[in-house]
Motif scaffolding. Structure first.
Motif, PDB file in Angstrom:
ATOM      1  N   ASP A 168       0.831  -1.211   0.000  1.00 30.53           N
ATOM      2  CA  ASP A 168       0.000   0.000   0.000  1.00 30.53           C
ATOM      3  C   ASP A 168       0.861   1.255   0.000  1.00 30.53           C
ATOM      4  O   ASP A 168       0.506   2.253  -0.646  1.00 30.53           O
ATOM      5  N   LEU A 169       1.970   1.217   0.734  1.00 30.51           N
ATOM      6  CA  LEU A 169       2.877   2.368   0.764  1.00 30.51           C
ATOM      7  C   LEU A 169       3.385   2.685  -0.637  1.00 30.51           C
ATOM      8  O   LEU A 169       3.392   3.842  -1.068  1.00 30.51           O
ATOM      9  N   GLY A 170       3.790   1.647  -1.362  1.00 33.10           N
ATOM     10  CA  GLY A 170       4.245   1.860  -2.728  1.00 33.10           C
ATOM     11  C   GLY A 170       3.154   2.383  -3.635  1.00 33.10           C
ATOM     12  O   GLY A 170       3.391   3.276  -4.466  1.00 33.10           O
ATOM     13  N   ILE A 171       1.949   1.838  -3.472  1.00 34.34           N
ATOM     14  CA  ILE A 171       0.822   2.292  -4.296  1.00 34.34           C
ATOM     15  C   ILE A 171       0.503   3.754  -4.027  1.00 34.34           C
ATOM     16  O   ILE A 171       0.309   4.549  -4.956  1.00 34.34           O
ATOM     17  N   HIS A 172       0.464   4.134  -2.750  1.00 34.16           N
ATOM     18  CA  HIS A 172       0.148   5.521  -2.403  1.00 34.16           C
ATOM     19  C   HIS A 172       1.236   6.474  -2.897  1.00 34.16           C
ATOM     20  O   HIS A 172       0.937   7.568  -3.394  1.00 34.16           O
ATOM     21  N   LEU A 173       2.489   6.078  -2.758  1.00 35.07           N
ATOM     22  CA  LEU A 173       3.569   6.942  -3.226  1.00 35.07           C
ATOM     23  C   LEU A 173       3.538   7.076  -4.748  1.00 35.07           C
ATOM     24  O   LEU A 173       3.755   8.167  -5.290  1.00 35.07           O
ATOM     25  N   GLY A 174       3.281   5.969  -5.438  1.00 36.73           N
ATOM     26  CA  GLY A 174       3.164   6.046  -6.893  1.00 36.73           C
ATOM     27  C   GLY A 174       2.002   6.926  -7.317  1.00 36.73           C
ATOM     28  O   GLY A 174       2.112   7.705  -8.271  1.00 36.73           O
ATOM     29  N   THR A 175       0.887   6.811  -6.599  1.00 28.39           N
ATOM     30  CA  THR A 175      -0.270   7.656  -6.898  1.00 28.39           C
ATOM     31  C   THR A 175       0.042   9.125  -6.653  1.00 28.39           C
ATOM     32  O   THR A 175      -0.375  10.007  -7.421  1.00 28.39           O
ATOM     33  N   ALA A 176       0.796   9.399  -5.571  1.00 25.20           N
ATOM     34  CA  ALA A 176       1.146  10.787  -5.251  1.00 25.20           C
ATOM     35  C   ALA A 176       1.999  11.418  -6.336  1.00 25.20           C
ATOM     36  O   ALA A 176       1.872  12.618  -6.618  1.00 25.20           O
ATOM     37  N   VAL A 177       2.854  10.627  -6.959  1.00 24.66           N
ATOM     38  CA  VAL A 177       3.712  11.150  -8.023  1.00 24.66           C
ATOM     39  C   VAL A 177       2.871  11.616  -9.213  1.00 24.66           C
ATOM     40  O   VAL A 177       3.175  12.643  -9.840  1.00 24.66           O
ATOM     41  N   LEU A 178       1.814  10.883  -9.503  1.00 23.38           N
ATOM     42  CA  LEU A 178       1.014  11.179 -10.696  1.00 23.38           C
ATOM     43  C   LEU A 178      -0.187  12.071 -10.426  1.00 23.38           C
ATOM     44  O   LEU A 178      -0.831  12.535 -11.365  1.00 23.38           O
ATOM     45  N   SER A 179      -0.503  12.304  -9.145  1.00 26.11           N
ATOM     46  CA  SER A 179      -1.704  13.065  -8.811  1.00 26.11           C
ATOM     47  C   SER A 179      -1.371  14.515  -8.489  1.00 26.11           C
ATOM     48  O   SER A 179      -0.201  14.887  -8.346  1.00 26.11           O
ATOM     49  N   ARG A 180      -2.411  15.311  -8.332  1.00 30.00           N
ATOM     50  CA  ARG A 180      -2.246  16.718  -7.983  1.00 30.00           C
ATOM     51  C   ARG A 180      -3.302  17.127  -6.973  1.00 30.00           C
ATOM     52  O   ARG A 180      -4.342  16.485  -6.840  1.00 30.00           O
ATOM     53  N   HIS A 181      -2.961  18.167  -6.205  1.00 33.53           N
ATOM     54  CA  HIS A 181      -3.900  18.803  -5.295  1.00 33.53           C
ATOM     55  C   HIS A 181      -4.467  17.809  -4.271  1.00 33.53           C
ATOM     56  O   HIS A 181      -3.716  17.139  -3.586  1.00 33.53           O
ATOM     57  N   HIS A 182      -5.812  17.726  -4.190  1.00 34.78           N
ATOM     58  CA  HIS A 182      -6.431  16.938  -3.131  1.00 34.78           C
ATOM     59  C   HIS A 182      -6.104  15.449  -3.263  1.00 34.78           C
ATOM     60  O   HIS A 182      -5.886  14.770  -2.252  1.00 34.78           O
ATOM     61  N   GLU A 183      -6.054  14.930  -4.472  1.00 34.56           N
ATOM     62  CA  GLU A 183      -5.751  13.516  -4.658  1.00 34.56           C
ATOM     63  C   GLU A 183      -4.330  13.200  -4.196  1.00 34.56           C
ATOM     64  O   GLU A 183      -4.076  12.140  -3.618  1.00 34.56           O
ATOM     65  N   ARG A 184      -3.408  14.118  -4.444  1.00 32.57           N
ATOM     66  CA  ARG A 184      -2.034  13.897  -3.971  1.00 32.57           C
ATOM     67  C   ARG A 184      -1.988  13.928  -2.451  1.00 32.57           C
ATOM     68  O   ARG A 184      -1.309  13.103  -1.832  1.00 32.57           O
ATOM     69  N   TRP A 185      -2.726  14.851  -1.847  1.00 31.74           N
ATOM     70  CA  TRP A 185      -2.749  14.914  -0.380  1.00 31.74           C
ATOM     71  C   TRP A 185      -3.301  13.622   0.204  1.00 31.74           C
ATOM     72  O   TRP A 185      -2.773  13.095   1.178  1.00 31.74           O
ATOM     73  N   LYS A 186      -4.365  13.083  -0.379  1.00 35.73           N
ATOM     74  CA  LYS A 186      -4.942  11.833   0.108  1.00 35.73           C
ATOM     75  C   LYS A 186      -3.952  10.685  -0.029  1.00 35.73           C
ATOM     76  O   LYS A 186      -3.827   9.839   0.870  1.00 35.73           O
ATOM     77  N   ALA A 187      -3.234  10.650  -1.151  1.00 31.22           N
ATOM     78  CA  ALA A 187      -2.258   9.587  -1.357  1.00 31.22           C
ATOM     79  C   ALA A 187      -1.116   9.691  -0.352  1.00 31.22           C
ATOM     80  O   ALA A 187      -0.657   8.685   0.208  1.00 31.22           O
ATOM     81  N   LEU A 188      -0.657  10.916  -0.095  1.00 30.36           N
ATOM     82  CA  LEU A 188       0.428  11.098   0.876  1.00 30.36           C
ATOM     83  C   LEU A 188      -0.042  10.777   2.287  1.00 30.36           C
ATOM     84  O   LEU A 188       0.734  10.258   3.103  1.00 30.36           O
TER      85      LEU A 188
END
Length: 267
Positions: A168-188
């Protein structure tokens, strides 16, 4: 049936995040203790299944590892049944009951071990037959803990193993790299929780190594304390004043809806 106690938002609340970290640290202590005692692992089934596969041609030894595996499964079943039975009845659901049982089991092992019931602490090596009773009790308690937390968080939080959280940590970090704004905050935010659980587990294992020479079996008492505190923080909701405004609003809204419905029915 729905047994979810925590929503995706409450999981990340300042009140409940410490609970997931404490439970992960407790599992780290238990796993470290099991390894120091008999060079076996009990908080996850991967190690047990591996030993079962390695020793499959030694029927007696394989049976003992199978008993430990079944104990973990039995703990998960017991936690689920305990919660569901209360939820199915008219009684108030006792969400904390499985974790209280875990704390009691760990305390019992600590006291029993100190009394000599399980032999000398650290007195076995990897080639010795596993102390099946000791490992089974620990595995049962970890199965209860993991199921109690996973089932009441909608399978979002697990606290006794790290393969899932690391993934899950890898998935969230990968998502954070590709996301912006609120979605990046949720992933982080998700990555921070999973990373925190990993560090807490390592911290718990480090505690067991650092204090085992002094405390022996009593190293399980801090683990029991961590589980008890987590149960009080996150599985006894009415104990927290921070919940009262939310609860009052919910009750008030429901009361207003009921009153309105009654007036409409009367009119």
């Amino acid at each position: 049936m729905n047994m979810t106690l925590h929503t995706p938002e409450t999981i990340y609340s300042p009140r409940h995040v410490p609970s997931w970290l404490l439970l992960s640290a407790a599992a780290g202590i238990v796993n470290g203790f099991a390894f120091l005692t008999c060079q076996q692992f009990v908080t996850h089934v991967t190690g047990t299944l591996t030993r079962l596969g390695i020793e499959w041609w030694h029927a007696a030894l394989a049976f003992e590892y199978a008993a430990v595996l079944i104990a973990f499964l039995a703990g998960a079943i017991a936690a689920t049944i305990t919660i569901q039975l209360r939820a199915n009845s008219s009684s108030r659901t006792r969400w904390a009951t499985p974790l209280v049982a875990v704390a009691m089991l760990l305390s019992g092992v600590a006291i029993g071990g100190g009394a000599g019931w399980f032999g000398v602490f650290g007195g076995t090596v990897a080639s010795d037959p596993p102390p099946v009773v000791l490992l089974s009790i620990l595995a049962f308690s970890m199965g209860m803990q993991n199921a109690a937390v996973a089932s009441t968080t909608g399978l979002a939080v697990r606290t006794t193993h790290l393969t899932g959280p690391m993934t899950d940590l890898g998935i969230h970090l990968g998502t954070a790299v590709l996301s912006r704004h609120h979605e990046r905050w949720k992933a982080l935010r998700g990555a921070a929780l999973r990373g925190g659980k990993v560090l807490a587990f390592v911290f718990g294992a480090a505690i067991s190594v650092s204090l085992s020479a002094t405390l022996g079996y009593f190293i399980l008492l801090p683990a029991a304390l961590f589980v008890t505190v987590a149960a009080a923080l996150s599985f006894l909701p009415d104990w927290s004043p921070s919940d009262y405004p939310y609860s009052v609003r919910c009750r008030g809204s429901k009361h207003q809806r009921d009153s309105s419905a009654s007036r409409i029915a009367v009119n």
